[in-house]
Each structure stands twice: as C-alpha cells, then as structure tokens.
Motif scaffolding. Structure first.
Motif, PDB file in Angstrom:
ATOM      1  N   SER A  14      -9.747 -10.255   1.584  1.00 34.04           N
ATOM      2  CA  SER A  14      -9.454 -10.490   3.001  1.00 34.04           C
ATOM      3  C   SER A  14      -9.495  -9.166   3.762  1.00 34.04           C
ATOM      4  CB  SER A  14      -8.090 -11.158   3.161  1.00 34.04           C
ATOM      5  OG  SER A  14      -7.099 -10.384   2.538  1.00 34.04           O
ATOM      6  N   ARG A  15      -9.790  -9.244   5.053  1.00 29.06           N
ATOM      7  CA  ARG A  15      -9.932  -8.041   5.873  1.00 29.06           C
ATOM      8  C   ARG A  15      -8.583  -7.545   6.382  1.00 29.06           C
ATOM      9  NH1 ARG A  15     -15.229  -9.326   9.702  1.00 29.06           N
ATOM     10  NH2 ARG A  15     -16.715  -9.648   7.994  1.00 29.06           N
ATOM     11  N   GLU A  16      -8.572  -6.248   6.711  1.00 29.12           N
ATOM     12  CA  GLU A  16      -7.402  -5.583   7.289  1.00 29.12           C
ATOM     13  C   GLU A  16      -6.151  -5.782   6.429  1.00 29.12           C
ATOM     14  OE1 GLU A  16      -7.909  -3.578   9.610  1.00 29.12           O
ATOM     15  OE2 GLU A  16      -9.896  -4.250  10.236  1.00 29.12           O
ATOM     16  N   GLN A  17      -6.335  -5.782   5.114  1.00 26.97           N
ATOM     17  CA  GLN A  17      -5.203  -5.909   4.197  1.00 26.97           C
ATOM     18  C   GLN A  17      -5.486  -5.067   2.955  1.00 26.97           C
ATOM     19  OE1 GLN A  17      -4.223  -9.932   3.148  1.00 26.97           O
ATOM     20  NE2 GLN A  17      -2.870  -9.336   1.491  1.00 26.97           N
ATOM     21  N   THR A  18      -4.487  -4.333   2.490  1.00 26.80           N
ATOM     22  CA  THR A  18      -4.671  -3.477   1.318  1.00 26.80           C
ATOM     23  C   THR A  18      -4.495  -4.288   0.044  1.00 26.80           C
ATOM     24  OG1 THR A  18      -3.850  -1.566   2.535  1.00 26.80           O
ATOM     25  CG2 THR A  18      -3.857  -1.398   0.138  1.00 26.80           C
ATOM     26  N   HIS A  19      -5.485  -4.208  -0.857  1.00 22.84           N
ATOM     27  CA  HIS A  19      -5.457  -4.931  -2.122  1.00 22.84           C
ATOM     28  C   HIS A  19      -5.352  -3.925  -3.267  1.00 22.84           C
ATOM     29  CE1 HIS A  19      -6.943  -8.599  -0.040  1.00 22.84           C
ATOM     30  NE2 HIS A  19      -7.623  -7.714   0.691  1.00 22.84           N
ATOM     31  N   LYS A  20      -4.457  -4.203  -4.189  1.00 22.37           N
ATOM     32  CA  LYS A  20      -4.361  -3.381  -5.393  1.00 22.37           C
ATOM     33  C   LYS A  20      -5.148  -4.075  -6.502  1.00 22.37           C
ATOM     34  CE  LYS A  20      -1.085  -1.084  -8.486  1.00 22.37           C
ATOM     35  NZ  LYS A  20       0.335  -0.860  -8.825  1.00 22.37           N
ATOM     36  N   THR A  37      -9.049  -1.423   1.084  1.00 22.90           N
ATOM     37  CA  THR A  37      -8.801  -2.048   2.386  1.00 22.90           C
ATOM     38  C   THR A  37     -10.128  -2.245   3.097  1.00 22.90           C
ATOM     39  OG1 THR A  37      -6.685  -0.883   2.537  1.00 22.90           O
ATOM     40  CG2 THR A  37      -7.525  -1.883   4.555  1.00 22.90           C
ATOM     41  N   THR A  39     -11.924  -2.811   6.438  1.00 20.90           N
ATOM     42  CA  THR A  39     -11.662  -2.655   7.867  1.00 20.90           C
ATOM     43  C   THR A  39     -12.964  -2.375   8.584  1.00 20.90           C
ATOM     44  OG1 THR A  39     -10.319  -1.500   9.510  1.00 20.90           O
ATOM     45  CG2 THR A  39     -11.215  -0.173   7.722  1.00 20.90           C
ATOM     46  N   SER A 408       6.373  -1.811   3.411  1.00 19.41           N
ATOM     47  CA  SER A 408       4.930  -1.593   3.282  1.00 19.41           C
ATOM     48  C   SER A 408       4.675  -0.896   1.944  1.00 19.41           C
ATOM     49  CB  SER A 408       4.421  -0.742   4.452  1.00 19.41           C
ATOM     50  OG  SER A 408       3.029  -0.547   4.381  1.00 19.41           O
ATOM     51  N   TYR A 410       2.163  -0.175   0.085  1.00 18.89           N
ATOM     52  CA  TYR A 410       1.045   0.743  -0.124  1.00 18.89           C
ATOM     53  C   TYR A 410       0.963   1.830   0.951  1.00 18.89           C
ATOM     54  CZ  TYR A 410      -0.264  -3.095  -3.172  1.00 18.89           C
ATOM     55  OH  TYR A 410      -0.251  -4.068  -4.128  1.00 18.89           O
TER      56      TYR A 410
END
Length: 453
Positions: A14-20, A37, A39, A408, A410
C-alpha cells in the motif's frame, strides 16, 4: 563479488505507509530486513526554453497559489518549486585532442538528477533547456556540473557550481564561473543560468527541524594529509574559543584587572540573585539581535575565512600529488587498517569543527533565513519558560519521548536542534558556495567584438 539477491513485489504494498519486510535470500543463506515506503516521487521535468512554466501566467498563478501562506498545512512535504534554465556555457576547457569538447550538463537537487543533451565539438555550447523540481528542503543546494562526453570511458569533468536555494535571485540570468571538483577555485569557463524558486516559508521552517535527506550516491571519503591537517586546525580554533573564554573567566577570579573583576563580581551577584530559566534563550536572542544591528549598521567585523580557503586550495594540490604518487607507488592501498583509522579521525575532526562553525555562523547571520528562524524559536522558548513551570515542560518532553515509538514504530528518532544546525553551512561550505566573479576578458563574444574592432 555477487553474494545473493531477493525480489520485492511493490504492487502488493500500500502507498504512503511504511512496511517492514523480512526477505529470504534466493542464492545464499540468511535474510534481508527492509523498511519500504511507497510515496510519490518529486516532480521533475525537462523541456525546451520555449516551454516555460513561470512565463505562462495561468501556470505561474497556480504555482504561487500552491505555495501561498494560506496553504500551510496542505502537504507539508511539498515546500516549494524550483525552475532552472540552463542556457549556455562559454570558454570551456578543451578535453579532446582536437582542441574541442563534447559538453553536456547535469543538474542535481538532492537525489533528483537531470541531464541536458550533448553538444558535440563545441567549447561554447547552447543547451536552452528548462528543468523543474519540487523543493522538499529549502536549505538544499543546487549543483550544476558540466562534463565532456567520452564514449570509450567515463565522462570527463569540466566544471561545477553549487548554489544554495536561499541565495537565488529570481528571474535573473547570471554567469556563474565554473569551479573545480572541490569547489575551491575557478576552472575554465562560465555557465549562464536563470533560476527561480518559489516556496512556503512556514513549511520550509518546519522542514528545518527534521533530518536532512541523505544523498543516495556520495563520494567515498579519502585519506588526505592536507584534509586531516585542515580539520585539526578547524577543531583547534573551535576549542581555543572555549579555552580563551575559560582563561578570561579565571582571570576575573584572580583579579588580574581589578576594575574588570569588580564589574564581573557585581554582575555575578545580580544575575544569580535574579536568575530565571527563561533568561537563557533571552540572552541568546539578544546576542542574535545585537549581531543583526551590527551588520545592518555596517559595523560587522566578520571576515572571510582565508585560512580555510587557503587550506582548501592546498588540499586540492595535495590531492593531485597524491593521485600521481598513488599511480607510481600504490603502497597506501596495502595498509587498509591504518587508512580506515585515519579516515575516521579525519571525519570526527570535521564533524566537531563543523558543529562549532555552524553555531558561530548562526549568530553571524551567514544564512539570514535560519537566523530569523532562530530568533522566532528563542522568542517562543523565552515566553514558554517565563509562563510555564519547568516540571510541566519536562513532563511533556518525557511523555513525547517515551510514546514516540508506540505512536509511530518506524519513526526515525531525531534532535530538532541538531537538525537545525545541520542546515547551517560550515566555514568550508561557505567557501564552496561562494560565487566567483567572472572575468570579462575570458568571454569569447568579447573577443569577437575586439577582433572586429
């Protein structure tokens, strides 16, 4: 040497979201941990001179509206708009045996990088190109580099200029003298640029308090005797300021000068008896204001740092010698451990010296935007410390620090004061960003007129 690899399916994120992500390596043992991320990339474009965003009245109004003071909270990351017209260059260095060059131009703003076309067999090329960038940090530096295209080898360096965005005068076509790789002195040729920057001052101020964007591609630090010496001298000067201040205070205790010691004693009693915490930012505020009035009254005693400038020039000569020596001997490449330690010491000296120089340059109004921002911040701190008890301020700070990772996970921890100081140029950067005056006698157009005369 190839070790292993893995693949990431960006379409599933998904966009504009940080994924680990923890990815298993395909052709080797272990796994790779990534924070990804998605973006929108910065808006960059290149066009001919005839297609000009700011000359189109409708587009210009849209851009001005986009960065107007009323749109402070609309997309905080979008600080401003930059347009660069790369018009032409004159009197470039001849890189080919034919006495000509095949020049092209590279325009960089942080990690955004655009190129012009190559003009073959020409020392006075005309590119007439317009580049546009989204500005994410108004303290960024625009770098324009001219290279000679070489199909058989990597491109040859012809010259470079570095222009802080805050020093740009909108709509003015200027001839910038090209500098060497270290930006310490002139090389042959000038480049004609016309630059416009439009930005929201409030967004730019808020962006100052978060970490700088790191460049993806940076030159590896090299061991240099001259650079090591320069950084040591810079750090020594910063330390000597503190040492001299300590000696001055100690002389007051020793009553070397009775009138001065008596005045210091009375001042000490007055300050300690009436001291309140808000007086600390207030004193810094008064110091900034005092220096400002000295500058506008023409009594500014700031001097160009000729020591740093001379050392930079010597460093360039030393690097040339080192390059020649390394071609002949190459022994330094065999002692990596010693070299690594020396480079680390060299970098630590640079960081310590730069920290002291950035504080000095804040109070010296080297970058007025940042000094004004410091005045606003100090005014706020003075008022807050005057009206709000210290325990409440510490309580809010502690709650924010303890809950930051929970809110938050990350987020990158940062210190706003250090982020602010990272935007203030050190003495070395002040020299590097300094414009050189063009020599009219070097213009080929001038020569043509003289020949016709």
């Amino acid at each position: 040497t190839f070790v292993s690899r893995c693949q990431v399916d960006l379409s599933a994120l998904s966009r504009e979201q940080t994924h680990k992500l923890e990815l298993q390596l395909e052709e080797g043992e272990g796994h790779l941990v990534l924070l990804v991320t998605l973006t929108a990339s910065a808006t960059v474009s290149i066009s001919d001179l005839s297609v000009n965003s700011l000359e189109d009245q409708k587009e210009r109004e849209e851009i001005l509206k986009r960065y107007s003071p009323l749109r402070i909270f609309h997309n905080l990351k979008d600080v401003g708009f930059l347009q660069v017209k790369v018009i032409r260059a004159e009197g470039l260095m001849a890189a080919d045996v034919t006495g000509k060059s095949d020049p092209f131009c590279v325009v960089e703003l942080n990690n955004d990088r655009l190129l012009t076309h190559t003009v073959y067999k020409n020392l006075n090329p005309e590119w007439n190109k317009v580049f546009t960038f989204n500005v994410k940090d108004i303290h960024s530096v625009l770098e324009v580099t001219v290279y000679d295209e070489d199909r058989d080898r990597s491109a040859d360096f012809l010259g470079k200029v570095a222009i802080p965005l805050l020093s740009i005068q909108n709509g003015e076509q200027k001839a910038y003298v090209l500098k060497n790789k270290q930006l310490t002195g002139p090389t042959k040729g000038v480049i004609y640029l016309e630059i416009d920057v439009i930005f929201n001052a409030v967004k730019a101020s808020l962006r100052t308090l978060i970490p700088k964007e790191q460049k993806y591609i940076e030159e590896e630090n090299r061991l240099s005797k001259q650079l090591l010496l320069r950084n040591f001298i810079r750090m020594k000067r910063c330390v000597m300021v503190l040492v001299n201040a300590a000696y001055y205070v100690n002389s007051c205790f020793d009553w070397d000068s009775p009138p001065r010691s008596l005045a210091a004693f009375v001042l000490f009693l007055f300050v300690v008896w009436n001291f309140e915490l808000y007086m600390i930012p207030l004193v810094l505020l008064l110091l900034l204001t005092w220096n400002y009035f000295l500058i506008i009254s023409g009594k500014d005693n700031r001097q160009r740092d000729t020591v740093v400038e001379d050392m930079l020039e010597d460093e360039e000569e030393e690097e040339d010698k080192d390059d020649k020596d390394s071609e002949k001997k190459g022994f330094i490449n065999k002692i990596y451990a010693i070299q690594e330690v020396c480079v680390s010491v060299q970098n630590i000296l640079d960081e310590v010296a730069s920290f002291g120089e950035r504080i000095k340059n804040t109070f010296n109004w080297t970058v007025p935007f940042l000094s004004w921002l410091a005045i606003v911040a100090l005014c706020m701190f003075t008022v807050i410390l005057y009206f709000i008890p210290l325990r409440y301020i510490v309580l809010v700070w502690g709650i924010n620090k303890f809950t930051k990772k929970l809110r938050s996970p990350y987020a990158i921890d940062n210190n706003e004061l250090l982020d602010f100081l990272s935007r203030v140029p050190s003495d070395v950067q002040v020299v590097q960003y300094q414009e050189l005056k063009p020599d009219p006698s070097h213009s080929p157009y001038k020569k043509k007129k003289n020949n016709l005369g």
